[in-house]
Every structure is written in C-alpha cells, then in structure tokens.
Design an enzyme around this catalytic site. Sequence first.
Site, PDB file in Angstrom:
ATOM      1  N   ARG A 197       0.824  -1.211   0.000  1.00 43.28           N
ATOM      2  CA  ARG A 197       0.000   0.000   0.000  1.00 43.28           C
ATOM      3  C   ARG A 197       0.853   1.253   0.000  1.00 43.28           C
ATOM      4  O   ARG A 197       0.351   2.346  -0.222  1.00 43.28           O
ATOM      5  CB  ARG A 197      -0.940  -0.002   1.201  1.00 43.28           C
ATOM      6  CG  ARG A 197      -1.927  -1.157   1.215  1.00 43.28           C
ATOM      7  CD  ARG A 197      -2.518  -1.386   2.599  1.00 43.28           C
ATOM      8  NE  ARG A 197      -3.450  -0.352   2.977  1.00 43.28           N
ATOM      9  CZ  ARG A 197      -4.770  -0.381   2.717  1.00 43.28           C
ATOM     10  NH1 ARG A 197      -5.262  -1.424   2.080  1.00 43.28           N
ATOM     11  NH2 ARG A 197      -5.569   0.575   3.088  1.00 43.28           N
ATOM     12  N   ASN A 222      -5.985   5.179   9.693  1.00 42.83           N
ATOM     13  CA  ASN A 222      -5.827   5.426   8.253  1.00 42.83           C
ATOM     14  C   ASN A 222      -6.866   6.479   7.891  1.00 42.83           C
ATOM     15  O   ASN A 222      -8.059   6.235   8.017  1.00 42.83           O
ATOM     16  CB  ASN A 222      -6.054   4.135   7.460  1.00 42.83           C
ATOM     17  CG  ASN A 222      -5.994   4.382   5.961  1.00 42.83           C
ATOM     18  OD1 ASN A 222      -5.424   5.374   5.519  1.00 42.83           O
ATOM     19  ND2 ASN A 222      -6.608   3.493   5.190  1.00 42.83           N
ATOM     20  N   GLY A 223      -6.419   7.650   7.480  1.00 45.49           N
ATOM     21  CA  GLY A 223      -7.358   8.715   7.125  1.00 45.49           C
ATOM     22  C   GLY A 223      -6.815  10.066   7.559  1.00 45.49           C
ATOM     23  O   GLY A 223      -5.633  10.215   7.856  1.00 45.49           O
ATOM     24  N   GLU A 233       6.165   6.748 -12.498  1.00 49.06           N
ATOM     25  CA  GLU A 233       5.929   6.282 -11.126  1.00 49.06           C
ATOM     26  C   GLU A 233       6.909   5.199 -10.701  1.00 49.06           C
ATOM     27  O   GLU A 233       7.118   4.975  -9.509  1.00 49.06           O
ATOM     28  CB  GLU A 233       4.495   5.810 -10.937  1.00 49.06           C
ATOM     29  CG  GLU A 233       4.071   4.632 -11.762  1.00 49.06           C
ATOM     30  CD  GLU A 233       2.621   4.217 -11.461  1.00 49.06           C
ATOM     31  OE1 GLU A 233       2.136   4.438 -10.346  1.00 49.06           O
ATOM     32  OE2 GLU A 233       1.992   3.667 -12.363  1.00 49.06           O
TER      33      GLU A 233
HETATM   34  C1  AGP Z   1      -1.275   3.645 -11.539  1.00 48.10           C
HETATM   35  O1  AGP Z   1      -0.223   2.726 -11.802  1.00 48.10           O
HETATM   36  C2  AGP Z   1      -1.328   4.048 -10.071  1.00 48.10           C
HETATM   37  N1  AGP Z   1      -1.288   2.928  -9.219  1.00 48.10           N
HETATM   38  C3  AGP Z   1      -2.474   5.017  -9.803  1.00 48.10           C
HETATM   39  O2  AGP Z   1      -2.493   6.002 -10.812  1.00 48.10           O
HETATM   40  C4  AGP Z   1      -3.863   4.365  -9.739  1.00 48.10           C
HETATM   41  O3  AGP Z   1      -4.261   3.937 -11.035  1.00 48.10           O
HETATM   42  C5  AGP Z   1      -4.847   5.406  -9.216  1.00 48.10           C
HETATM   43  O4  AGP Z   1      -4.452   5.792  -7.926  1.00 48.10           O
HETATM   44  C6  AGP Z   1      -6.289   4.889  -9.170  1.00 48.10           C
HETATM   45  O5  AGP Z   1      -6.385   3.809  -8.287  1.00 48.10           O
HETATM   46  P1  AGP Z   1      -7.751   2.958  -8.302  1.00 48.10           P
HETATM   47  O6  AGP Z   1      -7.832   2.301  -9.649  1.00 48.10           O
HETATM   48  O7  AGP Z   1      -7.602   1.967  -7.187  1.00 48.10           O
HETATM   49  O8  AGP Z   1      -8.882   3.911  -8.081  1.00 48.10           O
END
Ligand code: AGP
Length: 611
Positions: free
Chosen positions: A27, A99-100, A491
């Site tokens: 995460r 978390n938050g 990234e």
């Molecule tokens: C892409 O490789 C990243 N992990 C990130 O852009 C991701 O797609 C974005 O945070 C959306 O996440 P989700 O699909 O869980 O909503």
Amino acid sequence: MCGIIGYIGHRESATTIIKGLKDLEYRGYDSAGIAVLNGKMQVYKKAGKVNALASAVHNETINSHIGIGHTRWATHGVPNDINAHPQLSMSGKLAIVHNGIIENYYSLKQHLSSKGYTFQSETDTEVLINLIEDIQVSTACTLSEAVRSALLQVDGAYAILIISEDYPKTLIAARRGSPIAVGIGEGEYFIVSDPHVIATYTEQVCYLQDDEMVTIQDGEITLQNMHTGPVTLHIENLSLGRYVVGKGDYDHFMLKEIFEQPHAIATCMRGRLDVSKTIINLPSIEQYASQVIHASKITIIACGTSLLAGMVAKYIFEELCRIPVQVEYASEFRYRNPIIKRDDIILAISQSGETADTLAAMQLAQEQGVLVLGICNVISSSLARATQAGIYTHAGPEIGVASTKAFTTQLTVLVLLALYIAKNRNTIPETTFKNLVQALAEIPTQIKAVLQSTENLQEIALAFHEATNVLYLGRGANYPVALEGALKLKELSYIHAEGYPAGEMKHGPIALIDNNMPVVCIATQGKHYQKMLTNIQEVKARKGKVIAIVTAGDQQVRSLADYIIEVPATQEAFVPLLAVLPLQLLAYHIALAKGCDVDQPRNLAKSVTVE
Ligand code: AGP
C-alpha cells in the site's frame, strides 16, 4: 496509503501483526509500528521498513494475544519514529492506529491543550486518542462510549483501531471513508484495511460500513452504527483462496501481475463473452440494461491508470456505440458543478474501489439522480457497495503499486460493455460484431505471445535508463496508451515522461527533440499508421531516438526506428490491450536498471484513500 491491522485471539499478537504488516507493505508507507498488551502497553515503532520493526521486536520477550499495527503513509507530520503509529494518549494507557485524515484536528488540539494535554507528535491521530482519553476520564464512561463520543466530534475520514491497558481483552475499530474488514476465526478476530491479509487465517469476513464501530470484548463481537445503535453482523465469504497472493516465482509483484494478464483477462471474459453464440452477457447490470443501452451520454470518472483506461474506452464507445463519452478526472469532477442529465450514465472505474476522489465524484453524481455503474476489482469495496450495479474485473489481487492487470482488465470490461451496447443499439453490422467477438476471444493468447517475445526490452531499458526525459506518442485509442506508458515510467523510475497525442508534436513538443530525447511511438497498423510514420520521420530528422511499438511484420517503421517492439495484429479497437504490454515491461526494466523499488515506488500508495 496507510495500512492497519488488529488482532485478538490465541496467537502471539506481535508476530501475527508484523506478518500482516508485511502483507500491507504494497500500500506504500514510510514508517511502521505495533502496540501490544501484556499487562501493560508495549509499543514498537520506527521510520522505515517493516523488516526494521521486526528486527527491533525480535529481541524482545513479548507474550501477548492482543495488539494493533500500522504502516504509515505520512499526511500530517514527517516520517519519523515519533510520528509513526501507534500513537499513545498522554497517560500512555490508550493506543490508536489510524488510516485517514482528521480535518478538524487543530481545533480539537487547541481544546485539549487548554485542558493541559501535551503532544509528542505532529499527527492528527494523537489528537484523536487524547480526545478519547479526555472523554473517558472526564465522564467516567466506558472505552467504547468514549470512542463513539469522540468520533461524533470528528470531521474527516478514518479507519481506526484502539486498545487500552484498562481493557486488556478489548479491541475496538471504527470507520468513515477508509475501509475496514473484520476477519472472524475460531476464537480469534482480525481487523484489517485489506481482507487479503487475513485470507490464510479465515474466509469469514464482515465489512464495516461508514459510521460503524465494532467492539470485541471478552471474545464477544458487537457492531453498532454510531448514530442509530446496534447493527446485525453481516458475515460474507472471502473468495480469495484461488489466487496466489505471494510473488510466486517472480522477483516482484508487478512482474507477476504483468504475466498474470492472459489469465486475468480470460477470467474477466469468462461467462461474459460467448463466442459460439456471438453474444455478450453482463448479468450484473441486466436490471439497468435499458438505461445503459439508451444512455444519451456516458461520463467516466476515475483517477490515474483507471482514468486512462476510460480514455481508451471513449474511442471505442464512440466508434462502436455512437454515444458521446466524457472522461473526467474524479478530483476535478467532484468540485465542479457538472451538467448531468437524467438519461446520462456514469461509469466509476477503480481497481481498489477505495480511491477517495473517485468515491466523492461518484457520490456527487448519485446525488443528481443519475445511474452510476462501478468497474472495480476488489469485491465488496466501498465503490462496489456504493454503486447501484457494476462489473467486477476479476483480475485477482493487484499488489504492485503500479497498475498493470488492473488496466487491461478494466479495458476488457469496457470493451465488453461497448460490444453489449453496440449490439443492442444495432450501431454495428452483425458481421462486424462477430469479427470483434472472435478477435476479443484471441486477446489472452496474443498477450501471452507478446509477453514471451520481449527479450529486447532489457536491452532498450539499459540503453535509456539514464534518460532524464522521455516522450510517448500515440494517436486515436493509442494516445491514452502513450499516457499510460509515460505514467508507468514516471511512477516506477522517477524519470520525467510525458504522453502526447502525436498530432500535437508540431504545436510545441517537437522543440524538445534532440539526440538525448528517447521518443516511444505507438505506430501499429490502422487508420493513424501513415501519420505516425510522418511523426517518426520528424523525430528522426531532429536526431531523436525512436522506440516504436509496431504490428508484427512491419517493415516501414523498422527502417526508421532505433528499436522495434512487435505486437500481433488485431482489431484496431483492441490494439491498446496489446500495445500497453511492452510499455509496462519497459518501465519495469528501466526502474530495475535504476535500482528503484518496483513494487513500492517512493511517495506512492496503492490506493489513495485520502484527498
Ligand atoms: C497507476 O499505476 C497508479 N497505481 C495510480 O495512478 C492508480 O491507477 C490510481 O491511484 C487509481 O487507483 P484505483 O484504480 O484503485 O482507483
């Protein structure tokens, strides 16, 4: 995004919790810690990796059966030992992981400071645990009542776990906006951010809803809504068992998930793509079939890679279904005053189903009475539960922070939906539909072929891993693929990369081209092929280095480009499913060549559950 885990039962809590923290590492985090009760509170927390925490705990004699743990992705306060969770109340008797974000933490902190409370950390979480202690002390109420009363004063999002020296057999959790799953084992309970962490212990799981609080005390579990009172526990079966959640034979989760794509897409299509009968079955949205088929407009809301899947789908929906499609960054859409008509439909796309911006944008649309369908990977996630209906991607757990199989399975669902709508709207001839269905059925095999024929990618990665800027160019549905390739590189390797519609080159980006600028061009056969050839010649004329993704057998681009990566021929609408694969692997190998942490890139979280 932070990860939390709590345990109470017959196992040794520190070991159990630390193992869970290792499963939550994906995460994204920058510090980790645990608190366990063994007559008194014992807290171990450190900036850095879980392994460092495990080493610190390893030499301690701990015999505890209740505890909480946390991997922290810093919001309030820099990543250091003091700001790491668990956070303790001033007395040291209460511990919390969170978390938050507590949005009104400052006013609460001022209130507590005026009553003599002092704070060790810069975190909003320490304010919350002291608020709970203050309520408990000043009103002589139970721990559970103090937690409830404190949370009713809180603005913001939270998933929290709390233990107390005065309640050695009590574990409390509560949520608003950040996910919590309660695993129910034989005489033991697990409370986690992500249910896959507990899949090896139990398959019985209960998902907390917003404003719900669970108290496990003396082996008994009770659930309440903090506003309305007791709630019946709704236990579901966690159907994760069939997925290999570890890395298996792969060096990284990301590489495993790239190579899982043939299986993931085949699973995603199973029961939905019927080649023999040439039909598309989408039973999970059947009750909304009419609204979907007759939609006046489709608005797609998402973030990151999920948004880019939506951008590819725009081309496919408009081409096959003749429905206008608008793709919106969820983080922008949620703060606009969007014009939504009642016969529009909204598609909310999210791998995790927990992305704060996407959830908020979806809620805004629902408040305007429009149908919102979810396209999601995590069963029973917040998005899956909040949408009227949806279509799961069935990609299996995606642990690598960089989305790979999430993108291609989302795209597969979107293609299935486009074919479903086109068929019912009669916007394409039967023969075209049949050819598309047959070509789609071939995609898993073709993906497997691409993944087995990319040996030159490591050579290309070595040639360009020291680049400081990279340009990705594509046209039509390959333009969002260029954006996705650039996002993967950014990234994973921290190299600045930009995706651009190739037709825009003359409007600025061509000024960037010189012999230091690698340019990735998606130049597969199709209506944009000749234009892409011209773009490649323009780059070469300015000494740019060209890495071209081409259709197998291509000779024209081969004579121009510095490097060629071939993908099999398929229907133009499905090329993005193949063209993205070398871009995933290119980013992976360049990141490796740079020694970057492929599965946990710096500063990133797998799911952004806070704004
Ligand atoms: C892409 O490789 C990243 N992990 C990130 O852009 C991701 O797609 C974005 O945070 C959306 O996440 P989700 O699909 O869980 O909503």
